[in-house]
Design a protein around this motif. Structure first.
Motif, PDB file in Angstrom:
ATOM      1  N   GLU A 292       0.834  -1.209   0.000  1.00  0.00           N
ATOM      2  CA  GLU A 292       0.000   0.000   0.000  1.00  0.00           C
ATOM      3  C   GLU A 292       0.867   1.257   0.000  1.00  0.00           C
ATOM      4  OE1 GLU A 292      -1.630   3.487   1.783  1.00  0.00           O
ATOM      5  OE2 GLU A 292      -0.562   2.104   3.084  1.00  0.00           O
ATOM      6  N   ARG A 293       1.891   1.287   0.821  1.00  0.00           N
ATOM      7  CA  ARG A 293       2.731   2.472   0.923  1.00  0.00           C
ATOM      8  C   ARG A 293       3.576   2.703  -0.333  1.00  0.00           C
ATOM      9  NH1 ARG A 293       1.061   2.523   5.937  1.00  0.00           N
ATOM     10  NH2 ARG A 293       1.629   4.218   7.346  1.00  0.00           N
ATOM     11  N   LEU A 294       4.153   1.650  -0.880  1.00  0.00           N
ATOM     12  CA  LEU A 294       4.996   1.854  -2.060  1.00  0.00           C
ATOM     13  C   LEU A 294       4.150   2.314  -3.252  1.00  0.00           C
ATOM     14  CD1 LEU A 294       5.152  -0.568  -4.500  1.00  0.00           C
ATOM     15  CD2 LEU A 294       5.967  -1.856  -2.556  1.00  0.00           C
ATOM     16  N   GLN A 295       2.956   1.761  -3.387  1.00  0.00           N
ATOM     17  CA  GLN A 295       2.096   2.179  -4.485  1.00  0.00           C
ATOM     18  C   GLN A 295       1.577   3.596  -4.274  1.00  0.00           C
ATOM     19  OE1 GLN A 295      -0.627  -1.213  -4.614  1.00  0.00           O
ATOM     20  NE2 GLN A 295       0.463  -2.026  -6.392  1.00  0.00           N
ATOM     21  N   LYS A 296       1.235   3.935  -3.042  1.00  0.00           N
ATOM     22  CA  LYS A 296       0.776   5.295  -2.741  1.00  0.00           C
ATOM     23  C   LYS A 296       1.870   6.316  -3.055  1.00  0.00           C
ATOM     24  CE  LYS A 296      -1.087   8.169   0.939  1.00  0.00           C
ATOM     25  NZ  LYS A 296      -1.353   8.284   2.372  1.00  0.00           N
TER      26      LYS A 296
ATOM     27  N   HIS B   9       5.439   4.186  -6.644  1.00  0.00           N
ATOM     28  CA  HIS B   9       6.333   3.128  -7.113  1.00  0.00           C
ATOM     29  C   HIS B   9       5.525   1.963  -7.678  1.00  0.00           C
ATOM     30  CE1 HIS B   9       9.702   5.311  -5.521  1.00  0.00           C
ATOM     31  NE2 HIS B   9       9.156   5.344  -4.322  1.00  0.00           N
ATOM     32  N   ILE B  10       6.223   1.013  -8.262  1.00  0.00           N
ATOM     33  CA  ILE B  10       5.594  -0.113  -8.952  1.00  0.00           C
ATOM     34  C   ILE B  10       5.848  -1.404  -8.164  1.00  0.00           C
ATOM     35  CG2 ILE B  10       5.644  -1.489 -11.071  1.00  0.00           C
ATOM     36  CD1 ILE B  10       6.813   1.215 -12.354  1.00  0.00           C
ATOM     37  N   LEU B  11       4.787  -2.156  -7.890  1.00  0.00           N
ATOM     38  CA  LEU B  11       4.932  -3.467  -7.268  1.00  0.00           C
ATOM     39  C   LEU B  11       5.404  -4.432  -8.362  1.00  0.00           C
ATOM     40  CD1 LEU B  11       4.658  -5.334  -4.808  1.00  0.00           C
ATOM     41  CD2 LEU B  11       2.299  -5.766  -5.551  1.00  0.00           C
ATOM     42  N   ALA B  12       6.649  -4.901  -8.243  1.00  0.00           N
ATOM     43  CA  ALA B  12       7.258  -5.726  -9.282  1.00  0.00           C
ATOM     44  C   ALA B  12       7.185  -7.214  -8.973  1.00  0.00           C
ATOM     45  CB  ALA B  12       8.710  -5.310  -9.475  1.00  0.00           C
ATOM     46  N   GLY B  13       6.776  -7.566  -7.762  1.00  0.00           N
ATOM     47  CA  GLY B  13       6.677  -8.967  -7.387  1.00  0.00           C
ATOM     48  C   GLY B  13       6.264  -9.074  -5.939  1.00  0.00           C
ATOM     49  N   ARG B  14       5.660 -10.195  -5.611  1.00  0.00           N
ATOM     50  CA  ARG B  14       5.266 -10.429  -4.222  1.00  0.00           C
ATOM     51  C   ARG B  14       5.235 -11.924  -3.983  1.00  0.00           C
ATOM     52  NH1 ARG B  14       0.157  -7.987  -0.768  1.00  0.00           N
ATOM     53  NH2 ARG B  14       0.858  -8.817   1.238  1.00  0.00           N
TER      54      ARG B  14
END
Length: 180
Positions: A37-41, A44-49
């Motif tokens: 949530e914080r990185l996207q806010k 930034h781009i979620l590149a993997g999880r």
């Protein structure tokens, strides 16, 4: 503290989130959710999880794999940084690091002291670099993930932050590999 230079463009960073846990599923991964949530806010781009069990070799293998992926700039792991026998995330990170960012753990401890007092001594948060990728091991609590992001990473992963930041030196992290 630094500042944001609004005259510079924001540069999104591609970040992978790894949760280390023997007991959580993706649906129960509150710490991973906090980081996503914080990185996207922040833009930034979620590149993997992924979620992986507390097994040093498996954690290190996942970290190595992601450091070799050109679509991932930063890896944030959560969990396994404590003092118990199953807490092996820090050791797995250090198996992968080319260089450790010693001050990351120090600054995280300073931030934690303000929130949880001397209990901060039990955290072994760490940071490093491998294959041109930043890696940060954060404790498994949502509060610790919030603290690490809000007080350190949101600033250091913003190209506009001065006087310096991690993003501006990203192109040079793997220069030793290119000279061969």
């Amino acid at each position: 503290m630094g500042r944001i230079d609004e005259s510079k463009p924001f540069m999104p960073v591609r970040i992978a989130v790894l949760t280390v846990s023997d007991s959580r599923s993706l649906a129960e991964d509150r710490s991973g959710d906090v980081l996503v949530e914080r990185l996207q806010k922040a833009g930034h781009i979620l590149a993997g999880r992924a979620i992986i069990r507390d097994a040093r070799d498996q954690i290190a293998a996942q970290l190595r794999s992601w450091t070799l992926d050109p679509e991932i700039d930063v890896i944030l792991s959560t969990g396994g940084t404590g003092l118990t026998g199953r807490d092996v995330t820090v050791e797995a990170h250090r198996d992968v690091y080319e260089k450790e960012i010693e001050a990351f753990g120090t600054i995280f401890t300073m931030v934690s002291m303000q929130k949880i007092g001397t209990s901060a001594v039990q955290s072994r948060a760490t940071g490093g670099v491998a294959n041109g990728t930043y890696l940060f091991a954060l404790p498994g609590s949502p509060g610790a993930c919030k603290d690490a992001w809000d007080e350190i990473l949101v600033w250091q992963l913003d190209y506009r932050h001065g006087p310096c930041n991690f993003v501006e030196i990203m192109p040079r992290l793997d220069e030793h590999l290119r000279r061969k």
